[in-house]
Design a protein around this motif. Structure first.
Motif, PDB file in Angstrom:
ATOM      1  N   VAL A  71     -30.282   8.090 -20.153  1.00  0.00           N
ATOM      2  CA  VAL A  71     -28.995   7.399 -20.155  1.00  0.00           C
ATOM      3  C   VAL A  71     -28.067   8.202 -19.251  1.00  0.00           C
ATOM      4  CG1 VAL A  71     -27.020   6.649 -21.520  1.00  0.00           C
ATOM      5  CG2 VAL A  71     -29.340   6.476 -22.472  1.00  0.00           C
ATOM      6  N   ARG A  90     -23.745  -4.582 -18.573  1.00  0.00           N
ATOM      7  CA  ARG A  90     -22.307  -4.797 -18.767  1.00  0.00           C
ATOM      8  C   ARG A  90     -22.112  -5.778 -19.919  1.00  0.00           C
ATOM      9  NH1 ARG A  90     -19.974  -2.412 -14.445  1.00  0.00           N
ATOM     10  NH2 ARG A  90     -21.284  -2.151 -12.589  1.00  0.00           N
ATOM     11  N   SER A 107     -22.602   6.098 -20.318  1.00  0.00           N
ATOM     12  CA  SER A 107     -22.339   5.317 -21.521  1.00  0.00           C
ATOM     13  C   SER A 107     -20.840   5.297 -21.745  1.00  0.00           C
ATOM     14  CB  SER A 107     -23.048   5.932 -22.735  1.00  0.00           C
ATOM     15  OG  SER A 107     -22.762   5.194 -23.910  1.00  0.00           O
ATOM     16  N   GLU A 108     -20.225   4.152 -21.496  1.00  0.00           N
ATOM     17  CA  GLU A 108     -18.779   4.016 -21.642  1.00  0.00           C
ATOM     18  C   GLU A 108     -18.476   2.603 -22.099  1.00  0.00           C
ATOM     19  OE1 GLU A 108     -17.715   3.079 -16.956  1.00  0.00           O
ATOM     20  OE2 GLU A 108     -17.792   5.165 -17.614  1.00  0.00           O
ATOM     21  N   HIS A 122     -28.349  -1.613 -15.123  1.00  0.00           N
ATOM     22  CA  HIS A 122     -26.909  -1.692 -15.352  1.00  0.00           C
ATOM     23  C   HIS A 122     -26.644  -2.765 -16.404  1.00  0.00           C
ATOM     24  CE1 HIS A 122     -26.383   0.536 -11.506  1.00  0.00           C
ATOM     25  NE2 HIS A 122     -27.407  -0.193 -11.120  1.00  0.00           N
ATOM     26  N   VAL A 171     -28.925   3.025 -17.522  1.00  0.00           N
ATOM     27  CA  VAL A 171     -30.168   3.692 -17.907  1.00  0.00           C
ATOM     28  C   VAL A 171     -31.083   3.758 -16.689  1.00  0.00           C
ATOM     29  CG1 VAL A 171     -32.210   3.618 -19.395  1.00  0.00           C
ATOM     30  CG2 VAL A 171     -29.983   2.886 -20.291  1.00  0.00           C
ATOM     31  N   TYR A 186     -20.009  -0.670 -20.454  1.00  0.00           N
ATOM     32  CA  TYR A 186     -21.003  -0.382 -19.408  1.00  0.00           C
ATOM     33  C   TYR A 186     -21.990   0.680 -19.872  1.00  0.00           C
ATOM     34  CZ  TYR A 186     -23.023   1.120 -14.941  1.00  0.00           C
ATOM     35  OH  TYR A 186     -23.891   1.446 -13.926  1.00  0.00           O
ATOM     36  N   LEU A 187     -23.272   0.413 -19.584  1.00  0.00           N
ATOM     37  CA  LEU A 187     -24.345   1.351 -19.887  1.00  0.00           C
ATOM     38  C   LEU A 187     -25.286   1.407 -18.684  1.00  0.00           C
ATOM     39  CD1 LEU A 187     -25.671   3.083 -22.209  1.00  0.00           C
ATOM     40  CD2 LEU A 187     -27.048   1.066 -22.728  1.00  0.00           C
TER      41      LEU A 187
END
Length: 252
Positions: A160, A186, A163-164, A184, A170, A167-168
Motif C-alpha cells: 500500500v 477512488r 492511503s488517504e 488506483h 496499491v 484514495y488508495l
C-alpha cells in the motif's frame, strides 16, 4: 498486457489536468521548468510523452521552443485545446521510435514515464531515439522513481503506497520481469457520477538507477548529474526518486 493507447483514452485525458494542484502545483512545476530552461542552454527542447502539456506549456512561456512526441491521440487533443501546432509541434507515436527531427539541445522525459515502456529493449530504444534527436553535447533528462522493494514483505506481492480519504494506491510486483501494476482506487466524495468506487490500473517496468545509466551508455550518453528532486538536493540511498541528466558524448 494493458494497451497504452486504451489506457490513456479520452476519459484519462480529460481527468489528467489538476490545475494548481498535485503535479500541476507551482511548487512542482516551478523548479522543473527552471532546471529544464537552464539545461536547454538557449536551444530548442523536445519532450517525450508530452501529454497534455503540463511541463511543455510553462517551458514555452519561459522562452524555450518546445516540440513533442506523444502516443495518445486523446492527450494530444487535450493539448490542442490549450496551444496550437504552430506553438508546440507534436508527432503522434511511440517515444521509442517516433521522430520529430533533430538538433535539439535538450530532450526530456519526466514523471516516471519511461517506465510506461514495458520491456528493457523498448527502454534502450528510447535512449537511442533521444540520441538521434539531439545535437552533439545535447542533454537527455529523465525523472524517475526508485523501486521500493525493501518495503515489500517476504511472501507478499504488493504494498500500500498511499492511503488517504477518497484514495488508495496499491502496487503489485512481478520481480522476475521488473513489472509493477499500480492500482488506483477512488471512492466516496472523489466521485461525482454515482459510482461507489473507481479502479484504474497503470503498468510499469521499473528501472534501477545503475541500469538506467547502462542504457544511457549504450546510446552514447554519459551521466552528468543526478539529484533527488528538481531542487537539486543530494541523491542518497534513501531517495525515493531521482532526476538524472545525461549528456550526449561528442565524438572526435
Amino acid at each position: 498486457m494493458i494497451n497504452q493507447q486504451q489506457l490513456w483514452d479520452d476519459d484519462a485525458a480529460q481527468q489528467y489536468d489538476t490545475p494548481g494542484q498535485g503535479m500541476f502545483s507551482p511548487d512542482v512545476l516551478g523548479p522543473t521548468v527552471e532546471v529544464l530552461s537552464e539545461l536547454a542552454s538557449g536551444g530548442p527542447a523536445v519532450e517525450f510523452a508530452i501529454g497534455t502539456g503540463r511541463v511543455a506549456i510553462p517551458l514555452l512561456e519561459a522562452g524555450v521552443p518546445v516540440s513533442g512526441i506523444e502516443l495518445s491521440h486523446a492527450m494530444i487533443a487535450r493539448l490542442r485545446e490549450k496551444v496550437g501546432e504552430d506553438q508546440i509541434p507534436v508527432v503522434q507515436g511511440d517515444m521509442s521510435e517516433a521522430s520529430i527531427g533533430g538538433n535539439f539541445t535538450l530532450a526530456f522525459l519526466v514523471f516516471n514515464t519511461i517506465a510506461n515502456l514495458l520491456t528493457q529493449d523498448q527502454q534502450v530504444r528510447c535512449f537511442e531515439n533521444a540520441s538521434g534527436h539531439l545535437a552533439p553535447g545535447g542533454r537527455f533528462v529523465i525523472e524517475l522513481w526508485v523501486p521500493q522493494l525493501r518495503s515489500l514483505p517476504p511472501g507478499h506481492g504488493g504494498t500500500v503506497e498511499v492511503s488517504e480519504p477518497g484514495y488508495l494506491l496499491v502496487d503489485t510486483y512481478d520481480v522476475l520481469r521488473q513489472h509493477v501494476v499500480s492500482h488506483h482506487v477512488r471512492f466516496g466524495s472523489e466521485l461525482s457520477d454515482g459510482r461507489e468506487a473507481l479502479i484504474g490500473r497503470t503498468p510499469h517496468r521499473y528501472i534501477w538507477p545503475s541500469e538506467l545509466d547502462l542504457m544511457a551508455r549504450i546510446a552514447g550518453f554519459e551521466l552528468e548529474s543526478r539529484w533527488a528532486d528538481w531542487d537539486r538536493s543530494e541523491f542518497t540511498a534513501e531517495s525515493r526518486s531521482h532526476v538524472s541528466v545525461y549528456r550526449l558524448i561528442e565524438r572526435p
